[in-house]
Design a protein around this motif. Sequence first.
Motif, PDB file in Angstrom:
ATOM      1  N   PRO A   6       0.835  -1.194   0.000  1.00  0.00           N
ATOM      2  CA  PRO A   6       0.000   0.000   0.000  1.00  0.00           C
ATOM      3  C   PRO A   6       0.868   1.242   0.000  1.00  0.00           C
ATOM      4  O   PRO A   6       2.004   1.234   0.465  1.00  0.00           O
ATOM      5  N   PRO A   7       0.339   2.372  -0.525  1.00  0.00           N
ATOM      6  CA  PRO A   7       1.119   3.606  -0.559  1.00  0.00           C
ATOM      7  C   PRO A   7       1.440   4.092   0.855  1.00  0.00           C
ATOM      8  O   PRO A   7       0.636   3.937   1.773  1.00  0.00           O
ATOM      9  N   ARG A   8       2.631   4.613   1.019  1.00  0.00           N
ATOM     10  CA  ARG A   8       3.068   5.098   2.321  1.00  0.00           C
ATOM     11  C   ARG A   8       2.316   6.379   2.677  1.00  0.00           C
ATOM     12  O   ARG A   8       2.198   7.284   1.863  1.00  0.00           O
ATOM     13  N   ARG A   9       1.816   6.471   3.913  1.00  0.00           N
ATOM     14  CA  ARG A   9       1.163   7.687   4.371  1.00  0.00           C
ATOM     15  C   ARG A   9       2.221   8.708   4.774  1.00  0.00           C
ATOM     16  O   ARG A   9       3.323   8.378   5.170  1.00  0.00           O
ATOM     17  N   ALA A  10       1.857   9.943   4.665  1.00  0.00           N
ATOM     18  CA  ALA A  10       2.775  11.004   5.079  1.00  0.00           C
ATOM     19  C   ALA A  10       3.063  10.878   6.568  1.00  0.00           C
ATOM     20  O   ALA A  10       2.230  10.411   7.349  1.00  0.00           O
ATOM     21  N   VAL A  11       4.269  11.283   6.955  1.00  0.00           N
ATOM     22  CA  VAL A  11       4.671  11.184   8.358  1.00  0.00           C
ATOM     23  C   VAL A  11       3.702  11.953   9.246  1.00  0.00           C
ATOM     24  O   VAL A  11       3.382  11.550  10.364  1.00  0.00           O
ATOM     25  N   THR A  12       3.201  13.084   8.751  1.00  0.00           N
ATOM     26  CA  THR A  12       2.303  13.905   9.554  1.00  0.00           C
ATOM     27  C   THR A  12       0.941  13.260   9.723  1.00  0.00           C
ATOM     28  O   THR A  12       0.169  13.642  10.577  1.00  0.00           O
ATOM     29  N   GLY A  13       0.612  12.264   8.883  1.00  0.00           N
ATOM     30  CA  GLY A  13      -0.704  11.668   8.940  1.00  0.00           C
ATOM     31  C   GLY A  13      -1.773  12.519   8.291  1.00  0.00           C
ATOM     32  O   GLY A  13      -2.951  12.184   8.353  1.00  0.00           O
ATOM     33  N   ARG A  14      -1.389  13.606   7.648  1.00  0.00           N
ATOM     34  CA  ARG A  14      -2.359  14.496   7.031  1.00  0.00           C
ATOM     35  C   ARG A  14      -2.519  14.165   5.560  1.00  0.00           C
ATOM     36  O   ARG A  14      -1.627  13.629   4.925  1.00  0.00           O
ATOM     37  N   SER A  15      -3.672  14.509   5.032  1.00  0.00           N
ATOM     38  CA  SER A  15      -3.995  14.192   3.651  1.00  0.00           C
ATOM     39  C   SER A  15      -3.027  14.869   2.688  1.00  0.00           C
ATOM     40  O   SER A  15      -2.554  15.977   2.929  1.00  0.00           O
ATOM     41  N   GLN A  16      -2.743  14.180   1.594  1.00  0.00           N
ATOM     42  CA  GLN A  16      -1.922  14.769   0.536  1.00  0.00           C
ATOM     43  C   GLN A  16      -2.800  15.290  -0.607  1.00  0.00           C
ATOM     44  O   GLN A  16      -2.289  15.799  -1.597  1.00  0.00           O
ATOM     45  N   GLU A  17      -4.109  15.144  -0.476  1.00  0.00           N
ATOM     46  CA  GLU A  17      -5.035  15.707  -1.459  1.00  0.00           C
ATOM     47  C   GLU A  17      -5.212  17.176  -1.103  1.00  0.00           C
ATOM     48  O   GLU A  17      -5.597  17.513   0.033  1.00  0.00           O
ATOM     49  N   PRO A  18      -4.917  18.122  -2.018  1.00  0.00           N
ATOM     50  CA  PRO A  18      -4.837  19.546  -1.669  1.00  0.00           C
ATOM     51  C   PRO A  18      -6.063  20.116  -0.967  1.00  0.00           C
ATOM     52  O   PRO A  18      -5.933  20.789   0.064  1.00  0.00           O
ATOM     53  N   ARG A  19      -7.248  19.832  -1.485  1.00  0.00           N
ATOM     54  CA  ARG A  19      -8.445  20.410  -0.877  1.00  0.00           C
ATOM     55  C   ARG A  19      -8.665  19.883   0.535  1.00  0.00           C
ATOM     56  O   ARG A  19      -8.969  20.651   1.459  1.00  0.00           O
ATOM     57  N   GLN A  20      -8.491  18.569   0.721  1.00  0.00           N
ATOM     58  CA  GLN A  20      -8.683  17.981   2.039  1.00  0.00           C
ATOM     59  C   GLN A  20      -7.625  18.463   3.016  1.00  0.00           C
ATOM     60  O   GLN A  20      -7.915  18.716   4.193  1.00  0.00           O
ATOM     61  N   ARG A  21      -6.399  18.617   2.550  1.00  0.00           N
ATOM     62  CA  ARG A  21      -5.331  19.117   3.428  1.00  0.00           C
ATOM     63  C   ARG A  21      -5.633  20.537   3.880  1.00  0.00           C
ATOM     64  O   ARG A  21      -5.418  20.906   5.048  1.00  0.00           O
ATOM     65  N   PHE A  22      -6.173  21.348   2.969  1.00  0.00           N
ATOM     66  CA  PHE A  22      -6.557  22.718   3.304  1.00  0.00           C
ATOM     67  C   PHE A  22      -7.608  22.707   4.418  1.00  0.00           C
ATOM     68  O   PHE A  22      -7.507  23.448   5.401  1.00  0.00           O
ATOM     69  N   ILE A  23      -8.615  21.838   4.274  1.00  0.00           N
ATOM     70  CA  ILE A  23      -9.675  21.727   5.272  1.00  0.00           C
ATOM     71  C   ILE A  23      -9.103  21.298   6.625  1.00  0.00           C
ATOM     72  O   ILE A  23      -9.444  21.853   7.680  1.00  0.00           O
ATOM     73  N   GLU A  24      -8.210  20.313   6.593  1.00  0.00           N
ATOM     74  CA  GLU A  24      -7.617  19.809   7.831  1.00  0.00           C
ATOM     75  C   GLU A  24      -6.849  20.909   8.564  1.00  0.00           C
ATOM     76  O   GLU A  24      -6.930  21.036   9.797  1.00  0.00           O
ATOM     77  N   GLU A  25      -6.089  21.695   7.818  1.00  0.00           N
ATOM     78  CA  GLU A  25      -5.311  22.765   8.447  1.00  0.00           C
ATOM     79  C   GLU A  25      -6.221  23.827   9.046  1.00  0.00           C
ATOM     80  O   GLU A  25      -5.949  24.355  10.135  1.00  0.00           O
ATOM     81  N   LEU A  26      -7.301  24.156   8.349  1.00  0.00           N
ATOM     82  CA  LEU A  26      -8.246  25.139   8.883  1.00  0.00           C
ATOM     83  C   LEU A  26      -8.810  24.671  10.227  1.00  0.00           C
ATOM     84  O   LEU A  26      -8.868  25.446  11.193  1.00  0.00           O
ATOM     85  N   ARG A  27      -9.226  23.411  10.281  1.00  0.00           N
ATOM     86  CA  ARG A  27      -9.805  22.884  11.510  1.00  0.00           C
ATOM     87  C   ARG A  27      -8.775  22.831  12.635  1.00  0.00           C
ATOM     88  O   ARG A  27      -9.060  23.191  13.785  1.00  0.00           O
ATOM     89  N   LEU A  28      -7.561  22.364  12.291  1.00  0.00           N
ATOM     90  CA  LEU A  28      -6.514  22.215  13.298  1.00  0.00           C
ATOM     91  C   LEU A  28      -6.121  23.565  13.887  1.00  0.00           C
ATOM     92  O   LEU A  28      -6.007  23.718  15.109  1.00  0.00           O
TER      93      LEU A  28
END
Length: 280
Positions: free
Chosen positions: A2-24
């Motif tokens: 399976p593809p390796r997840r980022a060390v941060t555990g955050r999404s690499q899909e741009p829109r979802q990553r943007f949403i995650e950062e806003l919430r965090l």
Amino acid sequence: MPPRRAVTGRSQEPRQRFIEELRLLRAQKGDSLRKLGEVLGWDWSLFGKMESGQTIGSPEVAQALDQYYGTKDLLLTLWELAAGDPTQFKERYRRYMALEAEAVSLWHFGVSTVHGLLQTEGYAQALLSAGGSSGEELTRQVEARIGRRGLLDGDHPPRFRTILSEAVLRTPLEDAELWRKQLEHLIEATARPNITLHVLPFSSGLYGLDSTAVMFLRLPDSRTVAYTENAHRGELIEEAGPVEHLQGAYDAVRDLALSPAESRKFVMRMLEEVPCDPST
């Protein structure tokens, strides 16, 4: 494998990553959506829609959040990636927005339209639609433009002087009621101590800025920069010589314009000419 997840555990899909950062970032700050709206000047529901993925907002909103959270250009960069075109947000306009937020005074000349800081929602939507925006992009742009009006609010807002060519006031919206609201908004703005409005009448003849809309920003370090704009492009000018030349042209236009009192009367006459809705 399976593809390796980022060390941060955050999404690499741009829109979802943007949403995650806003919430965090909001969770770390401990703010409610309502408080965020009160502090930044946008309707709090916009931030809720951004965090739920209904909209990504606008570059102006992303930059305001970066400034509030102290995250430099993190959210703005993620916004660009989520929008799908990292080149669409030009560096000079990004810098202009940052300088506008810092300005202690602003002065403007409008050759064909009301400045965004004084536009109603209806006017902004009609103007941006005429420029080709639609759908979610139009919604983002209108929200951003209306949100920027908060710059002129608060306990110590910057001084703002605008000179409007008579052509601006002779170019109504197709919807008479929306046009009425825009003129009423301009009249209301003239009552605020930090806002000065002039009208440059047709009878003034030719003048040096007849094809150029321009905004000057006076910065805390006493520098002045200019931003010129036409239908196709905008340019930030920081070199002292060109800025001084534009200021000379602006001063000449101001000398030709009506006084603030006469300008208010002029706008009121324009308002009286707007046809009334027979159903009211």
